[in-house]
Design a protein around this motif. Structure first.
Motif, short mmCIF file in Angstrom:
data_model
loop_
_atom_site.label_atom_id
_atom_site.label_comp_id
_atom_site.label_asym_id
_atom_site.label_seq_id
_atom_site.Cartn_x
_atom_site.Cartn_y
_atom_site.Cartn_z
N SER A 135 19.64 -35.34 -35.02
CA SER A 135 19.89 -36.06 -36.27
C SER A 135 20.73 -35.24 -37.24
CB SER A 135 18.56 -36.45 -36.93
OG SER A 135 17.86 -35.30 -37.41
N LEU A 136 20.49 -33.94 -37.30
CA LEU A 136 21.19 -33.10 -38.27
C LEU A 136 22.66 -32.90 -37.92
CD1 LEU A 136 18.45 -30.41 -38.93
CD2 LEU A 136 19.17 -32.22 -40.48
N PHE A 137 23.00 -32.94 -36.64
CA PHE A 137 24.37 -32.63 -36.22
C PHE A 137 25.12 -33.85 -35.67
CE2 PHE A 137 22.17 -28.58 -36.16
CZ PHE A 137 23.06 -27.78 -36.85
N LEU A 138 24.50 -35.02 -35.77
CA LEU A 138 25.10 -36.22 -35.20
C LEU A 138 26.44 -36.56 -35.86
CD1 LEU A 138 24.71 -38.61 -33.27
CD2 LEU A 138 23.43 -39.76 -35.07
N ILE A 139 26.45 -36.64 -37.18
CA ILE A 139 27.69 -36.99 -37.89
C ILE A 139 28.74 -35.90 -37.70
CG2 ILE A 139 28.67 -37.53 -40.14
CD1 ILE A 139 25.90 -38.55 -40.97
N ARG B 71 24.52 -49.52 -53.24
CA ARG B 71 23.88 -50.78 -52.86
C ARG B 71 22.41 -50.54 -52.59
NH1 ARG B 71 29.03 -51.26 -51.91
NH2 ARG B 71 30.01 -53.34 -51.99
N ARG B 72 21.56 -51.19 -53.38
CA ARG B 72 20.13 -50.99 -53.24
C ARG B 72 19.64 -51.35 -51.84
NH1 ARG B 72 15.33 -53.96 -54.11
NH2 ARG B 72 16.57 -55.85 -54.40
N SER B 73 20.28 -52.35 -51.24
CA SER B 73 19.85 -52.77 -49.91
C SER B 73 19.99 -51.65 -48.89
CB SER B 73 20.67 -53.99 -49.46
OG SER B 73 22.05 -53.67 -49.40
N PHE B 74 21.02 -50.82 -49.05
CA PHE B 74 21.22 -49.72 -48.11
C PHE B 74 20.14 -48.66 -48.30
CE2 PHE B 74 23.09 -45.65 -46.81
CZ PHE B 74 23.47 -45.95 -45.51
N ALA B 75 19.87 -48.29 -49.56
CA ALA B 75 18.84 -47.29 -49.82
C ALA B 75 17.47 -47.76 -49.35
CB ALA B 75 18.82 -46.96 -51.32
N VAL B 76 17.15 -49.02 -49.65
CA VAL B 76 15.87 -49.58 -49.19
C VAL B 76 15.84 -49.64 -47.66
CG1 VAL B 76 14.45 -51.67 -49.13
CG2 VAL B 76 15.46 -50.90 -51.29
N GLY B 77 16.98 -50.02 -47.07
CA GLY B 77 17.05 -50.10 -45.62
C GLY B 77 16.80 -48.76 -44.95
N LEU B 78 17.32 -47.69 -45.54
CA LEU B 78 17.06 -46.35 -44.98
C LEU B 78 15.57 -46.02 -45.04
CD1 LEU B 78 19.96 -44.05 -46.23
CD2 LEU B 78 19.69 -45.15 -44.00
N VAL C 220 24.77 -42.40 -40.92
CA VAL C 220 23.61 -42.08 -41.75
C VAL C 220 22.37 -42.79 -41.25
CG1 VAL C 220 22.62 -42.26 -44.06
CG2 VAL C 220 25.00 -41.58 -43.80
N VAL C 221 22.49 -44.08 -40.92
CA VAL C 221 21.34 -44.84 -40.43
C VAL C 221 20.79 -44.21 -39.15
CG1 VAL C 221 20.61 -47.04 -39.43
CG2 VAL C 221 22.00 -47.01 -41.50
N ASN C 222 21.66 -43.83 -38.26
CA ASN C 222 21.19 -43.27 -37.00
C ASN C 222 20.62 -41.88 -37.15
OD1 ASN C 222 21.86 -45.11 -34.53
ND2 ASN C 222 23.47 -45.42 -36.03
N ALA C 223 21.18 -41.09 -38.08
CA ALA C 223 20.60 -39.78 -38.36
C ALA C 223 19.20 -39.94 -38.95
CB ALA C 223 21.49 -39.01 -39.31
N VAL C 224 19.01 -40.91 -39.84
CA VAL C 224 17.70 -41.16 -40.44
C VAL C 224 16.71 -41.64 -39.37
CG1 VAL C 224 16.45 -42.73 -41.98
CG2 VAL C 224 18.51 -41.58 -42.78
#
Length: 536
Positions: free
Chosen positions: A105-109, A314-321, A450-454
């Motif tokens: 996760s830390l090195f994916l991006i 976008r709040r939806s992105f933060a909530v989605g994470l 970001v989603v995949n790292a999370v």
């Protein structure tokens, strides 16, 4: 780049989901970065290469993704055997699972950006070679410390090779060929996910050459060498045009924050919770604040932030994470607890455990197609329903563990696992696309990463948190003495720990109401539509 294909096929460290979270987001990211067209092929986009060669190259790169998917899932059911053989503590099992997911996760991006800068072939080869060497070290590790270090290296090198796979596909094949190419990739990932626990149990049970559990890592070596040889000879070089910058200070700050939190959770009880560990936990949010400030400055200066701050406008992105993180803390930890209960608490064999937990991917396979075909425009509904079904499956497992005790049967475990798999199949294929549905197309690549790292970090964090709860409730898990008092203690501890998993899934279902609403117009429809060619 990110690994969305993987999230649908595996939650790291859990009995395999049949596709790890969502290929569609990875496809979107790859498409956003590459933007290939149907124009005449060039040296950089060799779609005009002979058909046979292109399909051979597809087999090569999907073989690397297969290794990654296999290695995450093959290790789960053999952890008690690893602990016994090395004379290690329970923390070794936690780090063997969580360490891989954490490094990944830390090195994916960063792994994706290294491919943009230095060439995808070069970085892909570096990842495969490193992964193969790390697998050999895992297989011959004489102690727990070296095994954990090698697993961390496996995760890091997987973060180099996996992001290049999607880029290779979208540059090797014309858009009209993507559906078949992505289907092949999805099949390889599903095979690694479904076959991992079964293969791990079988190889360990056979005790080939007297190597026991070590064979599950050593099997990667010939496959890795073959992929390396073919890729070095046949794979064309490809890189992104224009400048690309690495945010190494951002990676350092995020890594420090992650380990400041993870290390005490995994090692705290075994080391008696010294004062410096408590200070480390307190330091984690401070480091995250410093990371956020650094990201804002970096983005304002040259736009090269590891996690672009505009995504969170976008709040939806933060909530989605938050929803994604919560869901995968439950998914990533369920396998660890169940495996230890069955093998150390009830004395089950590795193979019997593997056969019972194989019901999870079977359940995913049953509902995955439903979600893939009908869930993209109803993502919020499918995420909520899938999480609720996973919560129900966890409660069924809890009830079976508490009521059956020492008489827990194979079909009771498999039945509960099947229900959890049904829920995972409904939720996983659409989760990332739902979280990203309101992100502008130009930011979809960064958002996907970001989603995949999370997702991966959630799996690692879940293993740490739930492992700490389980260990506090069971005490010493390493003894093989099975007596009524020990069995009762394990049943009570496992039942109590499963409340976390059921609660995480139930809260995910509740929070899913805060995700973006279903698409109502063509613009939002295009935002939620999966990329053409995602595996079916």
């Amino acid at each position: 780049m990110s690994t969305t294909v993987q999230e649908a096929v595996r939650p790291a460290a859990a009995p395999p989901p049949a596709t790890s979270p969502t290929d569609e987001a990875l496809a979107e990211e790859a498409l956003a970065e590459e933007a290939p067209t149907d124009e005449a092929p060039t040296d950089e986009a060799p779609a005009g290469a002979p058909l046979r060669l292109r399909w051979l190259l597809l087999a090569v790169v999907t073989g690397a993704s297969f290794l990654d998917s296999l290695d995450v899932n093959i290790v789960t059911v053999v952890l008690p055997a690893v602990q016994r053989d090395l004379g290690a503590e329970f923390a070794t099992a936690q780090w063997t699972l969580a360490g891989y997911a954490l490094a990944f996760s830390l090195f994916l991006i960063t792994g994706g950006r290294l491919g943009d800068i230095h060439g995808r072939k070069r970085v892909f080869l570096a990842g495969v070679v490193g992964f193969t060497l790390a697998s050999a070290v895992c297989g011959f590790a004489p102690n727990a410390e070296l095994l954990i270090a090698a697993r961390l290296l496996q995760g890091l090198t997987a973060a180099l090779m996996v992001p290049q796979v999607m880029s290779v596909i979208v540059t090797l094949f014309r858009p009209k060929e993507w559906p078949v190419a992505f289907a092949v990739l999805g099949a390889a990932l599903t095979l690694g996910s479904v076959g991992g626990p079964l293969l791990g149990g079988l190889l360990t049970g056979l005790d080939l050459f007297g190597l026991g559990w070590r064979v599950i890592f050593l099997v990667n070596v010939p496959l890795g060498l073959l992929i390396t040889a073919l890729a070095a000879r046949l794979l064309p070089e490809n890189r992104q045009e224009g400048p690309a910058r690495l945010d190494l200070p951002g990676v350092a700050l995020l890594t420090a924050a992650a380990f400041a939190l993870m290390y005490p959770l995994v090692q705290g009880r075994e080391q008696g919770w010294p004062a410096w560990m408590l200070l480390s936990v307190l330091a984690a949010p401070v480091l995250l604040v410093l990371f956020a400030r650094h990201q804002r400055r970096r983005h304002a200066r040259d736009g090269s932030a590891l996690v672009p701050p505009p995504l969170f406008a976008r709040r939806s992105f933060a909530v989605g994470l938050a929803v994604t993180l919560l869901a995968f803390t439950g998914i990533g930890s369920l396998a660890l607890i169940l495996t230890y209960h069955l093998q150390y608490g009830l004395g089950w064999s590795v193979l019997r455990t593997a056969l019972a937990t194989a019901a999870w991917p079977v359940g995913i396979a049953v509902t995955f197609q439903i979600a893939w075909r009908h869930g993209m425009r109803r993502g919020r509904l499918f995420v909520g329903a899938g999480a609720a079904v996973m919560a129900a499956g966890s409660l069924l497992l809890m009830a079976a563990v508490r009521t059956a005790g020492a008489d827990l049967s194979w079909w009771q475990v498999a039945g509960a696992e099947l229900v959890v798999g049904f829920g995972m199949g409904l939720c996983s294929p659409v989760l990332a696309s739902t979280v990203l549905s309101e992100v502008p197309p130009q930011d979809s690549g960064a958002g996907s990463g970001v989603v995949n790292a999370v997702t991966q970090f959630g799996s690692a964090a879940g293993v740490a948190v739930v492992g700490a709860i389980f260990l506090a409730a069971t005490g010493d898990v390493a003894t093989d003495v099975l007596d009524p008092a020990r069995i009762d203690r394990f049943c009570s501890a496992t039942g109590a720990t499963l409340w976390y998993n059921a609660g995480a899934f139930a809260l995910t279902a509740l929070l899913s109401r805060l995700l973006p609403a279903p698409a109502t117009d063509s613009s939002s429809d295009s935002a939620t539509k999966p990329a053409e060619g995602a595996p079916a």
